[in-house]
Every structure is written in structure tokens, then in C-alpha cells.
Design a protein around this motif. Structure first.
Motif, PDB file in Angstrom:
ATOM      1  N   THR A 135      32.812  39.106 -52.219  1.00  0.00           N
ATOM      2  CA  THR A 135      33.440  39.538 -50.829  1.00  0.00           C
ATOM      3  C   THR A 135      32.980  40.557 -50.388  1.00  0.00           C
ATOM      4  O   THR A 135      33.341  42.080 -51.185  1.00  0.00           O
ATOM      5  CB  THR A 135      34.836  38.889 -51.059  1.00  0.00           C
ATOM      6  N   GLY A 136      32.350  40.850 -49.141  1.00  0.00           N
ATOM      7  CA  GLY A 136      33.063  41.720 -48.480  1.00  0.00           C
ATOM      8  C   GLY A 136      32.301  41.910 -46.564  1.00  0.00           C
ATOM      9  O   GLY A 136      32.201  40.671 -46.885  1.00  0.00           O
ATOM     10  N   THR A 172      25.749  38.788 -42.201  1.00  0.00           N
ATOM     11  CA  THR A 172      25.744  38.965 -40.885  1.00  0.00           C
ATOM     12  C   THR A 172      26.736  40.244 -41.234  1.00  0.00           C
ATOM     13  O   THR A 172      27.881  40.358 -41.436  1.00  0.00           O
ATOM     14  CB  THR A 172      25.460  38.043 -40.114  1.00  0.00           C
ATOM     15  N   GLU A 173      26.668  41.236 -39.552  1.00  0.00           N
ATOM     16  CA  GLU A 173      27.461  42.240 -39.903  1.00  0.00           C
ATOM     17  C   GLU A 173      28.915  41.650 -39.225  1.00  0.00           C
ATOM     18  O   GLU A 173      28.184  40.729 -38.100  1.00  0.00           O
ATOM     19  CB  GLU A 173      26.589  43.248 -38.639  1.00  0.00           C
ATOM     20  N   ASP A 174      30.126  42.460 -40.013  1.00  0.00           N
ATOM     21  CA  ASP A 174      30.793  41.580 -39.272  1.00  0.00           C
ATOM     22  C   ASP A 174      31.549  40.787 -39.746  1.00  0.00           C
ATOM     23  O   ASP A 174      32.731  40.227 -38.821  1.00  0.00           O
ATOM     24  CB  ASP A 174      31.519  41.822 -37.147  1.00  0.00           C
ATOM     25  N   ILE A 175      31.107  39.869 -39.920  1.00  0.00           N
ATOM     26  CA  ILE A 175      31.022  38.254 -40.667  1.00  0.00           C
ATOM     27  C   ILE A 175      31.551  38.682 -41.973  1.00  0.00           C
ATOM     28  O   ILE A 175      30.779  38.693 -43.136  1.00  0.00           O
ATOM     29  CB  ILE A 175      30.439  37.580 -40.413  1.00  0.00           C
ATOM     30  N   ALA A 176      32.970  38.269 -42.615  1.00  0.00           N
ATOM     31  CA  ALA A 176      33.312  38.144 -43.832  1.00  0.00           C
ATOM     32  C   ALA A 176      31.900  36.965 -44.725  1.00  0.00           C
ATOM     33  O   ALA A 176      31.640  36.047 -43.900  1.00  0.00           O
ATOM     34  CB  ALA A 176      34.651  37.389 -43.628  1.00  0.00           C
ATOM     35  N   PHE A 177      31.955  38.242 -45.820  1.00  0.00           N
ATOM     36  CA  PHE A 177      30.756  37.562 -46.601  1.00  0.00           C
ATOM     37  C   PHE A 177      31.265  37.138 -47.931  1.00  0.00           C
ATOM     38  O   PHE A 177      31.917  37.988 -48.758  1.00  0.00           O
ATOM     39  CB  PHE A 177      29.263  38.297 -46.787  1.00  0.00           C
ATOM     40  N   SER A 178      30.961  36.234 -48.232  1.00  0.00           N
ATOM     41  CA  SER A 178      31.213  35.792 -49.744  1.00  0.00           C
ATOM     42  C   SER A 178      30.183  35.468 -50.787  1.00  0.00           C
ATOM     43  O   SER A 178      29.410  33.864 -49.705  1.00  0.00           O
ATOM     44  CB  SER A 178      32.477  34.761 -49.917  1.00  0.00           C
ATOM     45  N   ALA A 179      29.830  35.052 -51.703  1.00  0.00           N
ATOM     46  CA  ALA A 179      28.794  34.617 -53.002  1.00  0.00           C
ATOM     47  C   ALA A 179      29.096  34.692 -54.362  1.00  0.00           C
ATOM     48  O   ALA A 179      29.930  35.745 -54.629  1.00  0.00           O
ATOM     49  CB  ALA A 179      27.325  35.256 -52.761  1.00  0.00           C
ATOM     50  N   THR A 180      29.815  33.062 -54.604  1.00  0.00           N
ATOM     51  CA  THR A 180      29.686  32.655 -56.188  1.00  0.00           C
ATOM     52  C   THR A 180      28.635  33.210 -57.149  1.00  0.00           C
ATOM     53  O   THR A 180      27.645  32.022 -57.173  1.00  0.00           O
ATOM     54  CB  THR A 180      30.776  31.507 -56.794  1.00  0.00           C
ATOM     55  N   ILE A 181      29.006  33.730 -58.051  1.00  0.00           N
ATOM     56  CA  ILE A 181      27.636  33.841 -58.993  1.00  0.00           C
ATOM     57  C   ILE A 181      27.695  33.143 -60.469  1.00  0.00           C
ATOM     58  O   ILE A 181      28.840  32.497 -60.416  1.00  0.00           O
ATOM     59  CB  ILE A 181      27.840  35.575 -60.044  1.00  0.00           C
ATOM     60  N   HIS A 238      23.980  49.654 -54.048  1.00  0.00           N
ATOM     61  CA  HIS A 238      24.360  49.130 -51.930  1.00  0.00           C
ATOM     62  C   HIS A 238      25.863  49.037 -52.110  1.00  0.00           C
ATOM     63  O   HIS A 238      25.115  47.537 -51.184  1.00  0.00           O
ATOM     64  CB  HIS A 238      23.288  49.203 -51.518  1.00  0.00           C
ATOM     65  N   ILE A 239      26.538  48.926 -53.221  1.00  0.00           N
ATOM     66  CA  ILE A 239      27.532  47.602 -53.285  1.00  0.00           C
ATOM     67  C   ILE A 239      28.121  48.495 -52.779  1.00  0.00           C
ATOM     68  O   ILE A 239      29.954  47.569 -53.820  1.00  0.00           O
ATOM     69  CB  ILE A 239      27.285  47.087 -54.620  1.00  0.00           C
ATOM     70  N   ALA A 240      29.167  49.217 -52.822  1.00  0.00           N
ATOM     71  CA  ALA A 240      30.315  49.645 -52.442  1.00  0.00           C
ATOM     72  C   ALA A 240      30.976  48.543 -51.220  1.00  0.00           C
ATOM     73  O   ALA A 240      32.090  49.221 -51.869  1.00  0.00           O
ATOM     74  CB  ALA A 240      30.330  51.217 -51.741  1.00  0.00           C
ATOM     75  N   TRP A 241      30.676  48.081 -50.274  1.00  0.00           N
ATOM     76  CA  TRP A 241      31.568  47.247 -49.797  1.00  0.00           C
ATOM     77  C   TRP A 241      31.621  46.114 -50.189  1.00  0.00           C
ATOM     78  O   TRP A 241      32.204  45.029 -49.203  1.00  0.00           O
ATOM     79  CB  TRP A 241      29.934  47.144 -48.227  1.00  0.00           C
ATOM     80  N   LEU A 242      31.081  46.051 -51.495  1.00  0.00           N
ATOM     81  CA  LEU A 242      31.640  43.814 -51.998  1.00  0.00           C
ATOM     82  C   LEU A 242      32.975  44.869 -53.254  1.00  0.00           C
ATOM     83  O   LEU A 242      32.813  45.971 -53.294  1.00  0.00           O
ATOM     84  CB  LEU A 242      30.217  44.149 -52.855  1.00  0.00           C
ATOM     85  N   SER A 243      33.298  43.428 -52.777  1.00  0.00           N
ATOM     86  CA  SER A 243      34.399  43.229 -54.176  1.00  0.00           C
ATOM     87  C   SER A 243      33.864  42.118 -55.241  1.00  0.00           C
ATOM     88  O   SER A 243      33.408  40.963 -54.901  1.00  0.00           O
ATOM     89  CB  SER A 243      35.712  42.756 -53.827  1.00  0.00           C
TER      90      SER A 243
END
Length: 244
Positions: free
Chosen positions: A144-145, A99-108, A130-135
């Protein structure tokens, strides 16, 4: 699969021979090739491909019994050599949302390796979109992103492909694909040129056009005047937000 060379047992008296095995692994079978008086030819075959659990030396005995009840035993050793197995993911894909403006995280999820090798993880850039916003943290396998309006301007879906790599011989697992659906949040428009205005007495015409912007891509703005009770009688507001 495995198939041994043909092995023959002979009886100089030309007695008929029957064969049996002792301690033959369940994944192996003794197969008769031919059986004529005084000569029994056989081979050892595997019922399935040997697995990691079968790696190592397997000692078994083949017993030949003549029709006069005389027996002879011969031991054999079959060694299954270890080969490097590719790591695998239990599942190769999943999806989630950010969701926009909310910190995102997911573990593979972690891949597994039959050899117990330590695996490394990396994003496959050529296969991701489209992954430039992710680390990506290669140690924790965590993505995260934060989705912004600029991110949403480039698309509403991100596809991340992660590869687990075996340290030996460059063997790699089937890639893991995470699809992230990006959710837009309506942003409040903001005025960019609000200021206190001065108007001279007996003016002929006075116009002031406030300008607002909206971070949401493609948003169309309309203008209305609030606090109508305090608006001077001589002031009007046009449909495009211009005061005069």
C-alpha cells in the motif's frame, strides 16, 4: 534419479532365468545387467526423480522363473526419504500502475510449497528500487502507499521484489517482482503571496509581482489577467505577471 546396487539371482541347475515384477511403482524399472545360464543380475532404476507424491515406503516383488517353470519370489522395500522442497511462485513477475494522489494497493500472489510448510514473505530491499513510499503487510502480502510529487521527483517506476521463505533450512522461493508504473496527475498552480494592495494617490510607480508555484516537477507557468472588464485603465500586466 535412483539406481540400486546390482542384485543377482542364481540357479544351481544352471537353468535360464527370466524376471518379472509385482507391484513395482510406475516410476521404477527393473533393468537387466547380465543374464547367463543360471545367473541373472539386475538392478532397480528410477525413470524420473522421485517427487513429493512418492515419499514413503514402496514394497514390491521380483519373481524369478526358471525355464523349467519353477519360480521364486523376493520382496524388496524402497523408501523415498522426504527432503525440504523450495516454495515456488506460479509466476515470477507482473506489472501494474499507481496514480498520483490516489491510494494504491496490490496483493502479491501466494507461493506454494510441496511440503505444506507455512511460508513467510518479505521485501528484498537490496533488489528493490524506489519503494520508500510503499508499505508491505507480511501477513496479507499487500503493498500500500500513495504516489506524491515528491515520489515522482525520484522516478516514474518502482520495482518491488518479494521473497517467500521456507522455515526449514532457509530455502527460499524464486523472487517475485512487481513493477509499478507511476502516473503523474497535473496539479493546479497556487499563488503564494496574494494579498490586498494599497496604492497612494498621485504615485509615481507601483509594482506588484504575484508568485505562484506548481507542485508538478519542472512545470513552467504563464500569467494572464482575468476579469479584464474591471481592471483600472491605469493598470497594466506584463508578460511575467507583474502588475504596474
Amino acid at each position: 534419479s535412483y539406481t540400486s546396487a546390482n542384485i543377482s539371482v542364481t540357479d544351481v541347475d544352471l537353468n535360464s532365468l527370466s524376471l518379472s515384477t509385482i507391484n513395482l511403482p510406475a516410476w521404477l524399472t527393473l533393468q537387466t545387467v547380465s543374464n547367463v545360464s543360471g545367473n541373472h543380475t539386475f538392478r532397480i532404476i528410477s525413470n524420473t526423480n522421485p517427487l513429493q507424491a512418492q515419499v514413503g515406503a514402496h514394497v514390491f516383488t521380483v519373481r524369478a522363473t526358471a525355464n523349467n517353470s519353477v519360480t521364486v519370489d523376493q520382496s524388496y522395500t524402497l523408501t523415498v526419504n522426504n527432503v525440504n522442497d523450495a516454495p515456488v511462485f506460479a509466476s515470477t513477475s507482473s506489472s501494474t500502475s499507481a496514480t498520483e494522489d490516489i491510494a494504491f494497493s496490490a496483493t502479491i500472489p501466494a507461493a506454494t510449497d510441496e511440503d505444506g510448510d507455512a511460508l513467510s514473505y518479505a521485501v528484498v530491499g537490496a533488489s528493490s528500487t524506489h519503494i520508500a513510499w510503499l508499505s508491505f503487510n507480511t501477513s496479507t502480502r499487500q503493498l500500500t502507499g500513495t504516489v506524491t510529487d515528491a515520489v515522482l521527483a525520484s522516478g516514474v517506476t518502482s520495482t518491488v521484489v518479494i521473497r517467500a521463505t521456507d522455515p526449514f533450512s532457509g530455502v527460499t522461493a524464486t523472487n517475485y517482482t512487481l513493477t509499478i508504473n507511476l502516473i503523474n496527475v497535473n496539479d493546479q498552480p497556487a499563488f503564494t503571496n496574494l494579498s490586498t494592495q494599497n496604492v497612494n494617490e498621485d504615485f509615481t510607480t507601483w509594482t506588484y509581482a504575484p508568485v505562484a508555484t506548481d507542485a508538478d516537477n519542472g512545470a513552467s507557468l504563464t500569467y494572464t489577467m482575468t476579469n479584464i472588464g474591471s481592471k483600472p485603465a491605469w493598470l497594466t500586466v506584463t508578460g511575467n505577471g507583474t502588475s504596474s
